[in-house]
Each structure stands twice: as structure tokens, then as C-alpha cells.
Design a protein around this motif. Sequence first.
Motif, PDB file in Angstrom:
ATOM      1  N   VAL A  33       0.650  -1.241  -0.189  1.00 26.15           N
ATOM      2  CA  VAL A  33      -0.191  -0.163   0.377  1.00 26.15           C
ATOM      3  C   VAL A  33       0.211   1.419   0.146  1.00 26.15           C
ATOM      4  CG1 VAL A  33      -1.876   0.752   0.956  1.00 26.15           C
ATOM      5  CG2 VAL A  33      -1.536  -1.382   1.563  1.00 26.15           C
ATOM      6  N   SER A  34       0.902   2.336  -0.872  1.00 25.75           N
ATOM      7  CA  SER A  34       1.344   3.314  -0.650  1.00 25.75           C
ATOM      8  C   SER A  34       0.456   4.233  -0.289  1.00 25.75           C
ATOM      9  CB  SER A  34       1.711   3.495  -2.199  1.00 25.75           C
ATOM     10  OG  SER A  34       0.250   3.952  -3.298  1.00 25.75           O
ATOM     11  N   ALA A  35      -0.907   4.513  -0.227  1.00 26.70           N
ATOM     12  CA  ALA A  35      -1.911   5.928   0.112  1.00 26.70           C
ATOM     13  C   ALA A  35      -2.828   5.181   0.442  1.00 26.70           C
ATOM     14  CB  ALA A  35      -1.798   6.947  -1.326  1.00 26.70           C
ATOM     15  N   VAL A  43     -12.920   3.964   3.534  1.00 34.46           N
ATOM     16  CA  VAL A  43     -11.026   4.101   3.920  1.00 34.46           C
ATOM     17  C   VAL A  43     -11.208   3.786   2.237  1.00 34.46           C
ATOM     18  CG1 VAL A  43      -9.589   3.108   4.427  1.00 34.46           C
ATOM     19  CG2 VAL A  43     -11.157   3.802   5.770  1.00 34.46           C
ATOM     20  N   CYS A  44     -10.784   4.357   1.350  1.00 35.01           N
ATOM     21  CA  CYS A  44     -10.017   4.052   0.067  1.00 35.01           C
ATOM     22  C   CYS A  44      -8.425   3.759   0.110  1.00 35.01           C
ATOM     23  CB  CYS A  44      -9.673   4.996  -0.993  1.00 35.01           C
ATOM     24  SG  CYS A  44     -11.440   5.286  -1.242  1.00 35.01           S
ATOM     25  N   PHE A  45      -7.932   2.824  -0.150  1.00 36.62           N
ATOM     26  CA  PHE A  45      -6.500   2.889  -0.507  1.00 36.62           C
ATOM     27  C   PHE A  45      -5.911   2.664  -2.043  1.00 36.62           C
ATOM     28  CE2 PHE A  45      -8.306  -1.850   0.634  1.00 36.62           C
ATOM     29  CZ  PHE A  45      -6.815  -2.659   0.093  1.00 36.62           C
ATOM     30  N   ALA A  46      -4.351   2.987  -2.034  1.00 37.55           N
ATOM     31  CA  ALA A  46      -3.734   2.790  -3.784  1.00 37.55           C
ATOM     32  C   ALA A  46      -3.142   1.759  -3.295  1.00 37.55           C
ATOM     33  CB  ALA A  46      -3.409   3.588  -3.783  1.00 37.55           C
ATOM     34  N   ASP A  47      -2.261   0.770  -4.012  1.00 36.99           N
ATOM     35  CA  ASP A  47      -1.534  -0.629  -3.966  1.00 36.99           C
ATOM     36  C   ASP A  47       0.033   0.515  -5.046  1.00 36.99           C
ATOM     37  OD1 ASP A  47      -1.883  -0.896  -6.751  1.00 36.99           O
ATOM     38  OD2 ASP A  47      -3.189  -3.090  -6.156  1.00 36.99           O
ATOM     39  N   LYS A  48       0.742  -0.107  -4.684  1.00 34.47           N
ATOM     40  CA  LYS A  48       1.760   0.207  -5.894  1.00 34.47           C
ATOM     41  C   LYS A  48       2.332   0.060  -7.712  1.00 34.47           C
ATOM     42  CE  LYS A  48       5.932   0.949  -2.351  1.00 34.47           C
ATOM     43  NZ  LYS A  48       6.982   0.475  -1.931  1.00 34.47           N
ATOM     44  N   PHE A  49       0.380  -1.387  -7.943  1.00 30.05           N
ATOM     45  CA  PHE A  49       0.026  -1.860  -8.736  1.00 30.05           C
ATOM     46  C   PHE A  49      -0.504  -0.680  -9.558  1.00 30.05           C
ATOM     47  CE2 PHE A  49      -1.175  -4.173 -12.173  1.00 30.05           C
ATOM     48  CZ  PHE A  49      -0.001  -4.453 -13.092  1.00 30.05           C
ATOM     49  N   GLY A  50      -0.356   0.629  -9.047  1.00 27.44           N
ATOM     50  CA  GLY A  50      -1.722   1.507  -9.486  1.00 27.44           C
ATOM     51  C   GLY A  50      -3.216   1.210  -9.147  1.00 27.44           C
ATOM     52  N   LEU A  51      -3.128   0.550  -8.515  1.00 33.86           N
ATOM     53  CA  LEU A  51      -5.204   0.041  -8.067  1.00 33.86           C
ATOM     54  C   LEU A  51      -5.810   1.049  -6.974  1.00 33.86           C
ATOM     55  CD1 LEU A  51      -5.221  -3.474  -9.126  1.00 33.86           C
ATOM     56  CD2 LEU A  51      -6.341  -1.385 -10.323  1.00 33.86           C
ATOM     57  N   GLN A  65      13.591   5.519  -4.598  1.00 31.47           N
ATOM     58  CA  GLN A  65      13.052   4.046  -4.631  1.00 31.47           C
ATOM     59  C   GLN A  65      11.847   4.399  -5.092  1.00 31.47           C
ATOM     60  OE1 GLN A  65      15.140   1.333  -5.164  1.00 31.47           O
ATOM     61  NE2 GLN A  65      17.347   1.758  -3.700  1.00 31.47           N
ATOM     62  N   LEU A  66      11.439   5.031  -3.927  1.00 29.39           N
ATOM     63  CA  LEU A  66       9.534   4.667  -4.065  1.00 29.39           C
ATOM     64  C   LEU A  66       9.516   5.661  -5.625  1.00 29.39           C
ATOM     65  CD1 LEU A  66       6.724   4.351  -2.562  1.00 29.39           C
ATOM     66  CD2 LEU A  66       6.932   6.826  -1.360  1.00 29.39           C
ATOM     67  N   LEU A  67       9.445   6.730  -5.411  1.00 28.79           N
ATOM     68  CA  LEU A  67       8.994   7.776  -7.219  1.00 28.79           C
ATOM     69  C   LEU A  67       9.925   7.824  -8.258  1.00 28.79           C
ATOM     70  CD1 LEU A  67       8.363  11.043  -3.982  1.00 28.79           C
ATOM     71  CD2 LEU A  67       6.209   9.211  -4.971  1.00 28.79           C
ATOM     72  N   ILE A  68      10.804   7.339  -7.818  1.00 28.46           N
ATOM     73  CA  ILE A  68      11.552   7.650  -9.528  1.00 28.46           C
ATOM     74  C   ILE A  68      12.110   5.985 -10.029  1.00 28.46           C
ATOM     75  CG2 ILE A  68      13.765   8.272  -9.911  1.00 28.46           C
ATOM     76  CD1 ILE A  68      14.269   9.958  -7.825  1.00 28.46           C
ATOM     77  N   LYS A  69      11.241   6.504 -11.611  1.00 30.63           N
ATOM     78  CA  LYS A  69      10.856   5.248 -12.408  1.00 30.63           C
ATOM     79  C   LYS A  69      12.390   3.781 -12.229  1.00 30.63           C
ATOM     80  CE  LYS A  69       6.772   4.270 -14.950  1.00 30.63           C
ATOM     81  NZ  LYS A  69       5.845   4.513 -15.673  1.00 30.63           N
ATOM     82  N   LYS A  70      13.021   2.685 -12.281  1.00 33.29           N
ATOM     83  CA  LYS A  70      13.684   2.505 -12.957  1.00 33.29           C
ATOM     84  C   LYS A  70      13.913   1.822 -13.452  1.00 33.29           C
ATOM     85  CE  LYS A  70      13.737   1.343  -7.190  1.00 33.29           C
ATOM     86  NZ  LYS A  70      12.008   1.849  -7.007  1.00 33.29           N
ATOM     87  N   GLN A  71      15.232   1.854 -14.400  1.00 33.59           N
ATOM     88  CA  GLN A  71      15.138   1.057 -15.831  1.00 33.59           C
ATOM     89  C   GLN A  71      15.867  -0.061 -15.100  1.00 33.59           C
ATOM     90  OE1 GLN A  71      13.404   2.640 -18.491  1.00 33.59           O
ATOM     91  NE2 GLN A  71      12.259   4.085 -16.653  1.00 33.59           N
TER      92      GLN A  71
END
Length: 424
Positions: A101-103, A113-121, A398-404
Motif C-alpha cells: 500500500v502506498s497511500a 476508507v480508500c487505499f492505493a497500491d504500488k500497481f496503480g489500483l 526508490q519509491l517515486l523515481i522509476k527504475k530502468q
Amino acid sequence: MDSETKKDIEVAPALIAVHPDQCSVAVAVGHHLRVFDLLAGSAVSLTDDSDASPFHTDNIRAIRFGAKGKLFVSAGDDKTVKVWSTQSWRCLTSVSSEKRVSAVAISDDGTYVCFADKFGLVWIVDLDPPLRDKKPAPLLSHYCSIITSLEFSPHGRFILSADRDFKIRVTCFPKNPLNGAHQIQSFCLGHTEFVSCLAFVQAQECPQGLLLSGSGDATVRLWNVDSGALLDTCEVATKAGLLESDDKAEEHEHAVTDLCTVLDGLLVAVAIQRQDYHYSILSFLTGRILFGFLTSLFDNAVVVSIAGEAFVPTCLASPSAGKLWMVTGVSTLPGCNFPALARVKVISGIDDEQEPVVMGDNGIPGGEKLLETLQGTASVDDNAFLAAAEAVKTAMGQLLIKKQYPSENRESRKKCRNDRKLKG
């Protein structure tokens, strides 16, 4: 991926939240959730009788009080969302997430209660009794992009979601949200780097409020959420004196890590993370908070620099009493003997008639007892925070910048991924 990189990913910045009526203050660092009762002047004992794992077992990534102060939500890397009663500080329910969970966000009436995950859902849970064995329902989705912030608009007409792909989505919150939210009101587009934080301010000309957003592009932007129109942009790195007006920041160098509104939205506080690899570590350890009056569209600004302190604000919080709470810290550092680190500071005198000042530890509400509770100790060794500062920067990246990743590493990463759906 080697073990050292995995450990870097596990480092989580410290978080802080303040009860809207200033009844209590909560700090999360690592998997620890610490709460101090400002009215009683003592630490709060949390009670968690969940059938699943009691308390959190991994880094907490999001904490929040409800608008009425009756509920508190915590969630994170253990794929668990916990809803707490702020009267008894008992866990009312634990909800399992398929991914980390990210938010989180709580509706103004406290029914969802709403929550967001790291896959964008984004998922939603209703809080109607009985609360045990609650199952989340899908609400909306950002396509494969980490959602960094969730906010309900004033009066609950919209739910807003921001992601690390630079966009902010304004979605109409339906009457029956458990069936999903399918109507998009607008997109707020203009940031050139990840969106790190959102906050609303009241405005007579816009009953739904005006939206503030902070980003890794070193700007704070003001939006009309009904239309998605950009109303104003503040180059906060320039306002804070980190850059000359004709200079250009390096990528992510002066990222906005958090923002919050103070004095019922007349004032906005912005935390800027200074990341300058060409200076000594003490140079970018200096924490800076920027205040800009919205009534003059950021023309008036005061910079409060916590000079000489090993303090980079990782999270801000403020109710409506003219005090800004902030915390710095990280979860347990790989390769270090230091435990999870947190330090709490308070800025007072936040209005248009006084000069904002950083309060001494003795002057902070709750004093030494509060610091012992939220920090884990009344005094913190600055040397420990020197080591933590680089980890704070790494954690945000690590959390916010996309890794290549090279193509040859992608298949091995898929085999080792830890986001398989829960059975049952």
C-alpha cells in the motif's frame, strides 16, 4: 537484484499525523506506530486483536486521521490496512491488500476508507458494521503506475489520485462506490516529474476547493479541479533561495517531499529535499520549509531554515492552531547499528503577524514525554541522522523515481517478485 539493493528498497521515511482537534499526534517509522495523547500528556497503548498479524510487520507507508478525528488509518508494505478508533485506540478492522500500500484516504463522513497500491489500483472499504472480515472492492485504476497520494475534495464530490508518472486524476465519487468509480471529471497535467503530495484549500470562487500539488520538478502548482486548469505555479527552489531565478535544477535535485495547509488554508507549508551531490553532507542536510500565502499567489514567502540540524523533513502535519509539526527519520538502516530513527520538530508563530520560529524541545507540546514516545528517546544523536540523511534521499528515490532495468534482468525479476495475489 542483489541483497543490498533490496535492503535499500525496504528503507521507509518517517511519517507524522496530527489529530484535527489536536488531541493526539502519531508517528510511524519502520513498522512502529507511536501515538501520544496531548490531552492526557502520556503515550497511547494500541490494542490490536486482529486475526491476522497483530500490528504492522513491515514498513508503514501511509497514516491519516479522518476529518472528524474519530478514525485513524495506517497501511504499508505488509499489505495490510488497519483502521483504528481514536477514542480507544483499538484496531477496528484489518484489511488485506493484494499488493503493498502506498497511500490512504478517509471520506469526510468516515464511512469509507480508500487505499492505493504500488500497481496503480485504488481500493475501497466500507466501514458499516460488522467490521470484521472486510473485503476491499476496486474503485479505480492508474495503469501500472505507483499512486503517491490520495485526497477527497471538500464535501466529498471528488476523489483525487496522483502518481509518479506526473499526472493527477480527478474522479467523481459515486453514490455507490463499491461498484467502482467510472466517471473522470478532469486531469491536472503540467508537472514534469513525479507528483509527491496533494492538499486542498478552500476558496469562495470554487466551492470544491483549489488543489495544491508538489512534485519532483521542484514546483508547487495550484489547480481548479473542476476543469483541470492550472492556475499558478511556484518555483519553490527559487523562492527558498536554493536556485537563482535563471538557474535550472538538476533532475530531482530539489524535490518537494510534502506540503500541507495551515490556518484553514490561508498558508501553505512546503518541505523541500535538497539533494546536491557536489556539497558536503551537512550542506544538503539543512531542512527548509517554505511558506507562501495563497491570497497573494505565493508572492509573499518566508523561509525557515533549520540551520545546523541534521534534519531533512520527510513529512509535515498541521491542524488549525498555527503550529506546523514535522518529522524526519527512516526505518532501520541496512548495515547500521541504529534502530528506526525519528526526530520531531514544531514551528510556531505561523501567521501573518509573527515570525515563524523552530520551537526548542522543551517548548514542544507534550515536552520530553512526547519526544520519548514519538522518537523512541527524548534525545537523538546527530551522528545517527547524518547516516540517515542519505537513506532518506535514497528512500524517496526508490519509491517515486522509476527504475530502468536491462532486458536480461527482467525475467529474473518477474520470478522473484513478491506481489502474487492472496489466495481465498
